[in-house]
Design a protein around this motif. Structure first.
Motif, PDB file in Angstrom:
ATOM      1  N   ASP A  32      10.981  48.581  34.656  1.00  0.00           N
ATOM      2  CA  ASP A  32      11.932  49.510  33.851  1.00  0.00           C
ATOM      3  C   ASP A  32      13.233  49.194  34.663  1.00  0.00           C
ATOM      4  O   ASP A  32      14.077  50.078  34.864  1.00  0.00           O
ATOM      5  CB  ASP A  32      11.692  50.691  33.626  1.00  0.00           C
ATOM      6  N   GLY A  33      13.453  47.963  35.290  1.00  0.00           N
ATOM      7  CA  GLY A  33      14.686  47.722  35.972  1.00  0.00           C
ATOM      8  C   GLY A  33      14.670  48.390  37.361  1.00  0.00           C
ATOM      9  O   GLY A  33      15.983  48.388  38.104  1.00  0.00           O
ATOM     10  N   PRO A  45      31.400  42.862  43.545  1.00  0.00           N
ATOM     11  CA  PRO A  45      30.401  43.096  42.774  1.00  0.00           C
ATOM     12  C   PRO A  45      29.272  42.977  43.171  1.00  0.00           C
ATOM     13  O   PRO A  45      29.038  42.269  44.506  1.00  0.00           O
ATOM     14  CB  PRO A  45      30.704  41.620  41.853  1.00  0.00           C
ATOM     15  N   SER A  46      28.116  43.626  42.754  1.00  0.00           N
ATOM     16  CA  SER A  46      26.915  43.801  43.283  1.00  0.00           C
ATOM     17  C   SER A  46      25.957  42.588  42.696  1.00  0.00           C
ATOM     18  O   SER A  46      26.500  42.093  41.856  1.00  0.00           O
ATOM     19  CB  SER A  46      26.248  45.225  43.047  1.00  0.00           C
ATOM     20  N   LEU A  47      24.702  42.365  43.157  1.00  0.00           N
ATOM     21  CA  LEU A  47      24.075  41.664  42.606  1.00  0.00           C
ATOM     22  C   LEU A  47      23.360  41.750  41.235  1.00  0.00           C
ATOM     23  O   LEU A  47      23.178  43.025  40.932  1.00  0.00           O
ATOM     24  CB  LEU A  47      22.397  41.463  43.489  1.00  0.00           C
ATOM     25  N   LEU A  89      15.724  42.165  41.887  1.00  0.00           N
ATOM     26  CA  LEU A  89      14.265  42.390  41.580  1.00  0.00           C
ATOM     27  C   LEU A  89      13.296  41.081  41.584  1.00  0.00           C
ATOM     28  O   LEU A  89      12.320  41.243  41.462  1.00  0.00           O
ATOM     29  CB  LEU A  89      14.204  43.187  40.318  1.00  0.00           C
ATOM     30  N   ALA A  90      13.946  39.954  41.833  1.00  0.00           N
ATOM     31  CA  ALA A  90      13.332  38.690  41.565  1.00  0.00           C
ATOM     32  C   ALA A  90      12.374  38.684  42.575  1.00  0.00           C
ATOM     33  O   ALA A  90      11.253  38.081  42.148  1.00  0.00           O
ATOM     34  CB  ALA A  90      14.419  37.571  41.840  1.00  0.00           C
TER      35      ALA A  90
END
Length: 93
Positions: free
Chosen positions: A85-86, A69-71, A77-78
């Motif tokens: 927009d993500g 699984p990825s972040l 983006l933190a």
């Protein structure tokens, strides 16, 4: 095998180097010493040494490429200076 001044000039021209008279003389001596050191290898009996491309065994030390699984997007983006927009927002080129 002595390297000549003309050979040093030729190599300098190929490398697009401008050398002073002092540098030409010094480099001729340096290159001569290097060629002498390398020529000593030909004096060794290497008939029982197999040809190699590398003196040490190369081993792949990378981990297996396994899916995981990825972040989460908000964690990735933190620390971004700007997000839109993500996605990461970067200045135009």
């Amino acid at each position: 095998m002595a390297i000549t001044r003309e050979q040093v000039l030729h190599v300098a021209k190929l490398a697009r180097l401008e050398l002073s008279e002092e540098e030409l003389d010094r480099l001729a001596g340096d290159l001569d010493a290097i060629l002498d050191a390398v020529s000593k290898v030909s004096e060794l009996d290497l008939s029982d040494v197999p040809p190699t491309s590398h003196p040490l065994d190369l081993v792949n030390v990378l981990a297996d490429d396994e899916p995981r699984p990825s972040l989460p997007r908000d964690v990735a983006l933190a620390n971004a200076p700007q997000a839109d927009d993500g996605a990461f927002r970067v200045p135009p080129a």
